[in-house]
Enzyme design. Sequence first.
Site, PDB file in Angstrom:
ATOM      1  N   HIS A 217       0.827  -1.210   0.000  1.00  0.00           N
ATOM      2  CA  HIS A 217       0.000   0.000   0.000  1.00  0.00           C
ATOM      3  C   HIS A 217       0.859   1.256   0.000  1.00  0.00           C
ATOM      4  O   HIS A 217       2.057   1.207   0.256  1.00  0.00           O
ATOM      5  CB  HIS A 217      -0.958   0.024   1.200  1.00  0.00           C
ATOM      6  CG  HIS A 217      -0.285   0.070   2.542  1.00  0.00           C
ATOM      7  ND1 HIS A 217      -0.035  -1.049   3.305  1.00  0.00           N
ATOM      8  CD2 HIS A 217       0.197   1.115   3.266  1.00  0.00           C
ATOM      9  CE1 HIS A 217       0.555  -0.697   4.438  1.00  0.00           C
ATOM     10  NE2 HIS A 217       0.712   0.610   4.441  1.00  0.00           N
TER      11      HIS A 217
ATOM     12  N   HIS B 178       4.104   7.335   3.391  1.00  0.00           N
ATOM     13  CA  HIS B 178       5.028   6.200   3.287  1.00  0.00           C
ATOM     14  C   HIS B 178       4.578   5.246   2.195  1.00  0.00           C
ATOM     15  O   HIS B 178       3.466   5.356   1.670  1.00  0.00           O
ATOM     16  CB  HIS B 178       5.156   5.465   4.620  1.00  0.00           C
ATOM     17  CG  HIS B 178       3.906   4.780   5.088  1.00  0.00           C
ATOM     18  ND1 HIS B 178       2.956   5.394   5.865  1.00  0.00           N
ATOM     19  CD2 HIS B 178       3.438   3.519   4.871  1.00  0.00           C
ATOM     20  CE1 HIS B 178       1.975   4.539   6.124  1.00  0.00           C
ATOM     21  NE2 HIS B 178       2.229   3.399   5.530  1.00  0.00           N
TER      22      HIS B 178
ATOM     23  N   GLU C 229       7.795   1.420   4.751  1.00  0.00           N
ATOM     24  CA  GLU C 229       7.273   0.436   5.690  1.00  0.00           C
ATOM     25  C   GLU C 229       7.522  -0.938   5.095  1.00  0.00           C
ATOM     26  O   GLU C 229       7.247  -1.156   3.903  1.00  0.00           O
ATOM     27  CB  GLU C 229       5.762   0.660   5.884  1.00  0.00           C
ATOM     28  CG  GLU C 229       5.106  -0.367   6.798  1.00  0.00           C
ATOM     29  CD  GLU C 229       3.591  -0.142   6.958  1.00  0.00           C
ATOM     30  OE1 GLU C 229       3.038   0.771   6.311  1.00  0.00           O
ATOM     31  OE2 GLU C 229       2.975  -0.902   7.726  1.00  0.00           O
TER      32      GLU C 229
HETATM   33 CO    CO Z   1       1.227   1.648   6.170  1.00  0.00          CO
END
Ligand code: CO
Length: 140
Positions: free
Chosen positions: A7, A82, A131
């Site tokens: 994502h 992120h 991440e």
């Molecule tokens: Co995230």
Amino acid sequence: MIGRLNHVGVAVPSIEAAKRTYVELYGVREEDITRTGEMPAQGVRYAFVNVANSQIELIEPLGESSPIAKFLEKNPQGGQHHVCFEVKDIYEARDSMIAKGATVLGEPRIGAHGTLIIFVHPKNSNGVLIELMETPKEAH
Ligand code: CO
């Protein structure tokens, strides 16, 4: 070696308003947007917008010491926060990052998908906060 893009995280002042943007402007179906959840330990509220090949993670500050609050001070309308890639084993990934001299932020912890995550400092990735997330067990 990183796996699939899971994502893109977007910080927003209001998750509910951001959800409406994806529905009204981009035609995402309501049922493809998750309910808003909370992770008090990380100081965020979150929801996922499912699109054909990935997800947008909407994150809103929760509490006064939220790490997102500072980001929104600099980016009042919100902004890309992120990018999340999947990895097979979070501890292996963390050790590999550290061995290569990267700055890993915090210990592996449970993220919004219920699997372990870490963050790698933006200075190590051309200004992008990365991440890393252990691949969820269930199919996508
Ligand atoms: Co995230």
